[in-house]
Design a protein around this motif. Structure first.
Motif, short mmCIF file in Angstrom:
data_model
loop_
_atom_site.label_atom_id
_atom_site.label_comp_id
_atom_site.label_asym_id
_atom_site.label_seq_id
_atom_site.Cartn_x
_atom_site.Cartn_y
_atom_site.Cartn_z
N ARG A 1 0.85 -1.12 -0.14
CA ARG A 1 0.07 0.01 0.01
C ARG A 1 0.87 1.52 0.14
O ARG A 1 0.59 2.26 -0.76
CB ARG A 1 -1.03 -0.14 1.16
N SER A 2 1.96 1.41 0.60
CA SER A 2 2.78 2.22 0.97
C SER A 2 3.49 2.50 -0.28
O SER A 2 3.66 3.91 -0.92
CB SER A 2 3.84 2.26 1.80
N ARG A 3 3.70 1.59 -1.25
CA ARG A 3 4.37 1.94 -2.58
C ARG A 3 3.34 2.31 -3.73
O ARG A 3 3.79 3.27 -4.20
CB ARG A 3 4.98 0.30 -3.14
N VAL A 4 2.26 1.87 -3.63
CA VAL A 4 1.15 2.47 -4.51
C VAL A 4 0.64 3.78 -4.30
O VAL A 4 0.71 4.57 -5.15
CB VAL A 4 -0.32 1.69 -4.30
N ILE A 5 0.72 4.09 -2.79
CA ILE A 5 0.68 5.55 -2.37
C ILE A 5 1.54 6.44 -3.32
O ILE A 5 1.41 7.33 -3.50
CB ILE A 5 0.63 5.55 -0.85
N GLU A 6 2.83 5.91 -3.06
CA GLU A 6 3.95 6.75 -3.33
C GLU A 6 3.76 6.89 -4.93
O GLU A 6 4.04 8.01 -5.74
CB GLU A 6 5.36 5.89 -3.02
#
Ligand code: OGA
Ligand code: NI
Length: 324
Positions: free
Chosen positions: A29-34
Protein backbone atom coordinates in the motif's frame (compact mmCIF):
# COMPACT_ATOMS: atom_id res chain seq x y z
CA UNK A 1 -3.87 24.62 -33.41
CA UNK A 2 -1.32 21.84 -33.42
CA UNK A 3 -2.18 18.96 -35.73
CA UNK A 4 -2.06 15.40 -34.45
CA UNK A 5 0.99 13.26 -35.08
CA UNK A 6 0.14 10.10 -37.02
CA UNK A 7 2.58 7.99 -34.94
CA UNK A 8 2.60 9.47 -31.43
CA UNK A 9 4.92 8.08 -28.76
CA UNK A 10 3.32 6.31 -25.82
CA UNK A 11 3.14 8.00 -22.44
CA UNK A 12 5.01 6.27 -19.66
CA UNK A 13 2.17 6.45 -17.14
CA UNK A 14 1.87 4.12 -14.15
CA UNK A 15 -0.76 1.44 -13.83
CA UNK A 16 -2.01 1.52 -10.26
CA UNK A 17 -3.24 -1.67 -8.61
CA UNK A 18 -6.28 -0.65 -6.54
CA UNK A 19 -6.26 -4.03 -4.77
CA UNK A 20 -2.86 -3.17 -3.28
CA UNK A 21 -4.20 0.21 -2.18
CA UNK A 22 -7.01 -1.52 -0.31
CA UNK A 23 -4.55 -3.67 1.64
CA UNK A 24 -4.47 -1.35 4.67
CA UNK A 25 -1.20 -1.26 6.60
CA UNK A 26 0.72 -3.30 4.02
CA UNK A 27 4.05 -2.43 2.48
CA UNK A 28 2.52 -2.68 -0.97
CA UNK A 29 0.00 0.00 0.00
CA UNK A 30 2.81 2.43 0.87
CA UNK A 31 4.42 1.68 -2.48
CA UNK A 32 1.17 2.31 -4.38
CA UNK A 33 0.56 5.53 -2.45
CA UNK A 34 4.01 6.70 -3.55
CA UNK A 35 3.19 5.81 -7.20
CA UNK A 36 -0.05 7.79 -7.03
CA UNK A 37 1.70 10.79 -5.47
CA UNK A 38 4.41 10.80 -8.12
CA UNK A 39 2.01 10.37 -11.05
CA UNK A 40 -0.33 13.08 -9.75
CA UNK A 41 2.49 15.58 -9.29
CA UNK A 42 4.34 14.73 -12.51
CA UNK A 43 1.58 14.06 -15.08
CA UNK A 44 -1.71 14.49 -13.26
CA UNK A 45 -2.56 11.15 -14.84
CA UNK A 46 -2.48 7.39 -14.20
CA UNK A 47 -4.40 4.23 -15.06
CA UNK A 48 -6.06 1.88 -12.56
CA UNK A 49 -6.60 -1.88 -12.62
CA UNK A 50 -8.38 -4.14 -10.11
CA UNK A 51 -10.59 -1.10 -9.70
CA UNK A 52 -13.77 -2.95 -8.75
CA UNK A 53 -15.96 -1.84 -11.67
CA UNK A 54 -16.96 -5.19 -13.10
CA UNK A 55 -16.43 -6.17 -16.73
CA UNK A 56 -20.14 -6.52 -17.63
CA UNK A 57 -20.80 -3.04 -16.24
CA UNK A 58 -17.96 -1.62 -18.35
CA UNK A 59 -19.03 -3.47 -21.51
CA UNK A 60 -22.72 -2.71 -21.16
CA UNK A 61 -22.10 1.00 -20.57
CA UNK A 62 -20.17 1.17 -23.85
CA UNK A 63 -22.73 -0.87 -25.78
CA UNK A 64 -25.72 1.11 -24.53
CA UNK A 65 -23.86 4.34 -25.33
CA UNK A 66 -23.30 3.06 -28.84
CA UNK A 67 -27.01 2.20 -29.16
CA UNK A 68 -27.93 5.73 -28.05
CA UNK A 69 -25.79 7.32 -30.78
CA UNK A 70 -27.27 4.92 -33.36
CA UNK A 71 -30.78 6.28 -32.69
CA UNK A 72 -32.42 8.34 -35.42
CA UNK A 73 -31.24 11.96 -35.40
CA UNK A 74 -34.71 13.33 -34.45
CA UNK A 75 -34.68 11.26 -31.27
CA UNK A 76 -31.31 12.63 -30.17
CA UNK A 77 -32.21 16.16 -31.22
CA UNK A 78 -34.88 16.21 -28.51
CA UNK A 79 -31.99 16.53 -26.07
CA UNK A 80 -29.95 19.00 -28.12
CA UNK A 81 -28.96 22.08 -26.15
CA UNK A 82 -26.16 24.62 -26.09
CA UNK A 83 -27.09 25.64 -22.53
CA UNK A 84 -24.19 24.43 -20.35
CA UNK A 85 -26.39 24.64 -17.22
CA UNK A 86 -28.79 21.92 -18.45
CA UNK A 87 -28.53 18.69 -16.41
CA UNK A 88 -28.94 16.54 -19.54
CA UNK A 89 -27.80 17.63 -22.98
CA UNK A 90 -26.81 16.25 -26.33
CA UNK A 91 -24.44 18.20 -28.52
CA UNK A 92 -22.05 18.13 -31.42
CA UNK A 93 -18.77 19.88 -31.92
CA UNK A 94 -18.27 19.33 -35.60
CA UNK A 95 -16.57 22.53 -36.55
CA UNK A 96 -13.56 24.23 -38.08
CA UNK A 97 -11.16 26.54 -36.37
CA UNK A 98 -9.12 29.14 -38.22
CA UNK A 99 -6.31 26.69 -38.85
CA UNK A 100 -8.67 24.17 -40.46
CA UNK A 101 -8.36 21.55 -37.73
CA UNK A 102 -11.76 19.96 -37.50
CA UNK A 103 -13.39 18.54 -34.41
CA UNK A 104 -15.31 15.31 -34.85
CA UNK A 105 -17.31 14.58 -31.75
CA UNK A 106 -20.89 14.05 -30.70
CA UNK A 107 -21.66 13.87 -26.99
CA UNK A 108 -24.28 13.30 -24.34
CA UNK A 109 -23.71 14.75 -20.87
CA UNK A 110 -25.77 14.22 -17.78
CA UNK A 111 -25.64 14.78 -14.05
CA UNK A 112 -25.48 11.50 -12.17
CA UNK A 113 -25.03 11.82 -8.40
CA UNK A 114 -27.12 11.13 -6.45
CA UNK A 115 -28.61 9.00 -9.18
CA UNK A 116 -32.23 9.32 -8.04
CA UNK A 117 -32.14 13.09 -8.43
CA UNK A 118 -31.29 12.88 -12.13
CA UNK A 119 -31.95 9.50 -13.72
CA UNK A 120 -35.58 10.35 -14.60
CA UNK A 121 -34.24 13.07 -16.91
CA UNK A 122 -31.88 10.74 -18.82
CA UNK A 123 -32.76 9.41 -22.28
CA UNK A 124 -35.69 6.98 -22.35
CA UNK A 125 -34.21 5.39 -25.43
CA UNK A 126 -32.60 2.90 -25.74
CA UNK A 127 -34.91 1.40 -23.10
CA UNK A 128 -32.01 -0.02 -21.07
CA UNK A 129 -29.97 3.20 -21.15
CA UNK A 130 -30.90 4.31 -17.63
CA UNK A 131 -30.28 0.91 -16.07
CA UNK A 132 -26.91 0.28 -17.76
CA UNK A 133 -25.49 3.78 -17.56
CA UNK A 134 -26.89 4.09 -14.04
CA UNK A 135 -24.92 1.07 -12.93
CA UNK A 136 -21.71 2.44 -14.47
CA UNK A 137 -22.31 5.82 -12.78
CA UNK A 138 -22.81 4.31 -9.34
CA UNK A 139 -19.86 1.94 -9.53
CA UNK A 140 -17.47 4.53 -10.89
CA UNK A 141 -18.67 7.01 -8.25
CA UNK A 142 -17.49 4.59 -5.55
CA UNK A 143 -14.12 4.28 -7.25
CA UNK A 144 -13.89 8.05 -7.65
CA UNK A 145 -14.53 8.61 -3.94
CA UNK A 146 -11.85 6.06 -3.09
CA UNK A 147 -9.26 7.69 -5.37
CA UNK A 148 -10.13 11.23 -4.25
CA UNK A 149 -9.94 10.21 -0.58
CA UNK A 150 -6.48 8.75 -1.23
CA UNK A 151 -5.35 11.90 -3.01
CA UNK A 152 -6.48 13.96 -0.01
CA UNK A 153 -4.74 11.58 2.38
CA UNK A 154 -1.51 12.06 0.40
CA UNK A 155 -1.81 15.84 0.71
CA UNK A 156 -2.11 15.49 4.49
CA UNK A 157 -5.21 17.67 4.64
CA UNK A 158 -7.06 17.64 7.94
CA UNK A 159 -10.04 15.31 7.46
CA UNK A 160 -12.21 17.36 9.86
CA UNK A 161 -12.85 20.00 7.21
CA UNK A 162 -15.72 17.84 5.86
CA UNK A 163 -14.17 17.69 2.41
CA UNK A 164 -14.85 13.95 2.22
CA UNK A 165 -18.54 14.58 2.81
CA UNK A 166 -18.60 17.27 0.12
CA UNK A 167 -17.02 14.79 -2.29
CA UNK A 168 -19.56 12.07 -1.49
CA UNK A 169 -22.44 14.51 -1.95
CA UNK A 170 -20.71 16.21 -4.85
CA UNK A 171 -21.61 16.51 -8.49
CA UNK A 172 -20.86 13.76 -10.97
CA UNK A 173 -21.16 14.61 -14.65
CA UNK A 174 -21.09 11.68 -17.04
CA UNK A 175 -19.88 12.71 -20.52
CA UNK A 176 -20.43 10.11 -23.22
CA UNK A 177 -18.30 10.89 -26.28
CA UNK A 178 -18.76 9.46 -29.76
CA UNK A 179 -16.02 9.88 -32.36
CA UNK A 180 -16.94 8.60 -35.84
CA UNK A 181 -14.16 7.37 -38.13
CA UNK A 182 -12.49 10.28 -39.85
CA UNK A 183 -11.20 9.92 -43.44
CA UNK A 184 -8.19 12.15 -42.72
CA UNK A 185 -7.47 11.80 -39.01
CA UNK A 186 -4.24 13.79 -39.34
CA UNK A 187 -6.26 16.89 -40.21
CA UNK A 188 -8.74 16.66 -37.37
CA UNK A 189 -9.12 16.15 -33.64
CA UNK A 190 -11.87 14.51 -31.61
CA UNK A 191 -11.54 16.91 -28.72
CA UNK A 192 -9.23 19.92 -28.63
CA UNK A 193 -6.58 20.23 -25.89
CA UNK A 194 -8.15 21.02 -22.52
CA UNK A 195 -7.87 20.27 -18.84
CA UNK A 196 -10.94 19.06 -16.98
CA UNK A 197 -12.59 21.50 -14.54
CA UNK A 198 -13.37 18.63 -12.15
CA UNK A 199 -11.56 17.53 -9.01
CA UNK A 200 -10.98 14.18 -10.72
CA UNK A 201 -12.06 12.44 -13.94
CA UNK A 202 -12.26 8.71 -14.62
CA UNK A 203 -12.50 7.64 -18.26
CA UNK A 204 -13.47 4.39 -19.92
CA UNK A 205 -12.61 4.09 -23.64
CA UNK A 206 -13.46 1.55 -26.33
CA UNK A 207 -10.13 1.96 -28.16
CA UNK A 208 -6.98 4.10 -27.94
CA UNK A 209 -7.15 7.79 -28.79
CA UNK A 210 -6.56 9.70 -25.57
CA UNK A 211 -3.39 11.79 -25.58
CA UNK A 212 -1.82 13.70 -22.72
CA UNK A 213 0.70 16.53 -22.80
CA UNK A 214 4.03 15.48 -21.34
CA UNK A 215 5.16 18.69 -19.68
CA UNK A 216 8.72 17.40 -19.45
CA UNK A 217 9.36 17.47 -23.19
CA UNK A 218 6.25 19.39 -24.27
CA UNK A 219 4.97 16.72 -26.65
CA UNK A 220 1.69 14.85 -26.97
CA UNK A 221 1.85 11.21 -25.89
CA UNK A 222 -0.70 8.50 -26.50
CA UNK A 223 -2.09 6.79 -23.39
CA UNK A 224 -1.26 3.06 -23.82
CA UNK A 225 -4.40 0.97 -24.22
CA UNK A 226 -4.66 -1.54 -21.38
CA UNK A 227 -7.84 -3.64 -21.71
CA UNK A 228 -10.02 -3.32 -18.61
CA UNK A 229 -8.00 -0.44 -17.14
CA UNK A 230 -9.61 2.92 -16.43
CA UNK A 231 -7.91 6.25 -16.99
CA UNK A 232 -7.70 8.71 -14.11
CA UNK A 233 -6.86 12.35 -14.47
CA UNK A 234 -6.53 15.19 -12.01
CA UNK A 235 -8.76 18.17 -12.80
CA UNK A 236 -8.42 21.91 -12.21
CA UNK A 237 -10.12 21.85 -8.82
CA UNK A 238 -7.58 19.40 -7.37
CA UNK A 239 -4.74 21.49 -8.78
CA UNK A 240 -6.28 24.39 -6.84
CA UNK A 241 -6.92 22.37 -3.65
CA UNK A 242 -3.32 21.10 -3.67
CA UNK A 243 -2.04 24.64 -4.28
CA UNK A 244 -0.38 23.44 -7.47
CA UNK A 245 1.21 20.20 -6.20
CA UNK A 246 -1.08 18.08 -8.36
CA UNK A 247 -1.24 18.84 -12.08
CA UNK A 248 -4.46 19.17 -13.99
CA UNK A 249 -3.33 17.34 -17.09
CA UNK A 250 -3.74 18.85 -20.55
CA UNK A 251 -5.30 16.21 -22.79
CA UNK A 252 -7.05 15.74 -26.14
CA UNK A 253 -8.65 12.98 -28.21
CA UNK A 254 -7.31 11.96 -31.60
CA UNK A 255 -9.24 10.13 -34.32
CA UNK A 256 -8.76 7.15 -36.58
CA UNK A 257 -10.06 6.30 -40.04
CA UNK A 258 -11.28 2.77 -39.40
CA UNK A 259 -13.64 2.58 -36.42
CA UNK A 260 -15.90 4.60 -34.18
CA UNK A 261 -14.41 5.35 -30.79
CA UNK A 262 -16.57 5.79 -27.71
CA UNK A 263 -15.42 7.09 -24.36
CA UNK A 264 -17.34 7.61 -21.14
CA UNK A 265 -15.88 10.19 -18.81
CA UNK A 266 -17.08 10.64 -15.27
CA UNK A 267 -16.19 14.04 -13.85
CA UNK A 268 -16.35 14.42 -10.05
CA UNK A 269 -16.73 17.82 -8.42
CA UNK A 270 -17.94 19.20 -5.12
CA UNK A 271 -21.49 20.59 -4.98
CA UNK A 272 -22.44 23.25 -7.54
CA UNK A 273 -21.88 26.09 -5.09
CA UNK A 274 -19.12 24.62 -2.91
CA UNK A 275 -16.03 26.80 -3.26
CA UNK A 276 -12.67 25.11 -3.79
CA UNK A 277 -9.70 26.94 -2.33
CA UNK A 278 -6.06 25.90 -1.75
CA UNK A 279 -5.94 23.86 1.48
CA UNK A 280 -4.72 25.91 4.45
CA UNK A 281 -2.17 23.22 5.31
CA UNK A 282 -0.48 23.80 1.95
CA UNK A 283 -0.23 27.57 2.17
CA UNK A 284 2.59 29.30 4.05
CA UNK A 285 4.83 32.35 3.84
CA UNK A 286 7.27 30.33 1.70
CA UNK A 287 4.49 28.81 -0.36
CA UNK A 288 1.81 31.44 -0.85
CA UNK A 289 -1.70 30.80 -2.08
CA UNK A 290 -1.56 30.39 -5.85
CA UNK A 291 -5.25 30.27 -6.86
CA UNK A 292 -8.44 32.09 -6.04
CA UNK A 293 -11.48 30.13 -4.89
CA UNK A 294 -14.15 28.96 -7.32
CA UNK A 295 -17.11 26.60 -7.57
CA UNK A 296 -18.47 24.32 -10.27
CA UNK A 297 -21.12 26.96 -10.98
CA UNK A 298 -18.34 29.52 -11.52
CA UNK A 299 -16.85 27.16 -14.10
CA UNK A 300 -20.17 26.69 -15.89
CA UNK A 301 -20.60 30.45 -16.08
CA UNK A 302 -17.09 30.71 -17.50
CA UNK A 303 -17.85 27.99 -20.05
CA UNK A 304 -21.06 29.70 -21.13
CA UNK A 305 -19.03 32.80 -22.04
CA UNK A 306 -15.95 31.12 -23.51
CA UNK A 307 -16.06 28.97 -26.56
CA UNK A 308 -14.64 25.57 -25.60
CA UNK A 309 -12.01 24.67 -28.13
CA UNK A 310 -10.95 28.15 -29.01
CA UNK A 311 -7.38 28.80 -28.02
CA UNK A 312 -8.36 31.37 -25.47
CA UNK A 313 -7.87 31.05 -21.76
CA UNK A 314 -8.55 27.90 -19.79
CA UNK A 315 -10.49 28.02 -16.55
CA UNK A 316 -7.36 27.31 -14.48
CA UNK A 317 -5.65 30.37 -16.00
CA UNK A 318 -8.27 32.74 -14.68
CA UNK A 319 -7.93 31.20 -11.20
CA UNK A 320 -4.18 31.88 -10.97
CA UNK A 321 -3.30 34.70 -8.59
CA UNK A 322 -1.09 37.29 -10.23
CA UNK A 323 1.45 37.77 -7.43
CA UNK A 324 3.16 34.39 -7.90
C1 OGA B 1 -13.48 14.55 -21.79
C2 OGA B 1 -12.29 13.95 -22.42
C3 OGA B 1 -11.26 12.25 -23.75
C4 OGA B 1 -11.62 11.12 -24.63
O1 OGA B 1 -14.60 14.08 -22.06
O2 OGA B 1 -13.29 15.52 -21.02
O3 OGA B 1 -11.21 14.46 -22.22
O4 OGA B 1 -10.73 10.31 -24.89
N1 OGA B 1 -12.43 12.86 -23.18
O5 OGA B 1 -12.77 11.03 -25.07
NI1 NI C 1 -11.29 15.89 -20.66
Amino acid sequence: MQRPNSAPKEANVPIIDMAALRNIGSEERSRVIEEIREASCRFGFFQVVNHGVSEPVLDEALSVASKFFDLPTEEKMKLLSGDVHKPVRFGTSLKNDGDKVQFWRVFLKHYSNPLNDWIHMWPQNPPDYREKMGRWSEEVMKLGIEVMTTLIEILGINPTNNLTQKIENGMQVVAVNYYPPCPQPELALGLPPHSDYSCLTILHQSSPGLEIMDSEDNTWKLVPFVPGALQVNIGDHFQVLSNGLYKSVLHRAILNNSETRISIASLFSLGLDDKVDPAKELVSAQNPKRYRESSLRDFLNFLANNDFGSEGKNFIDILKLKNN
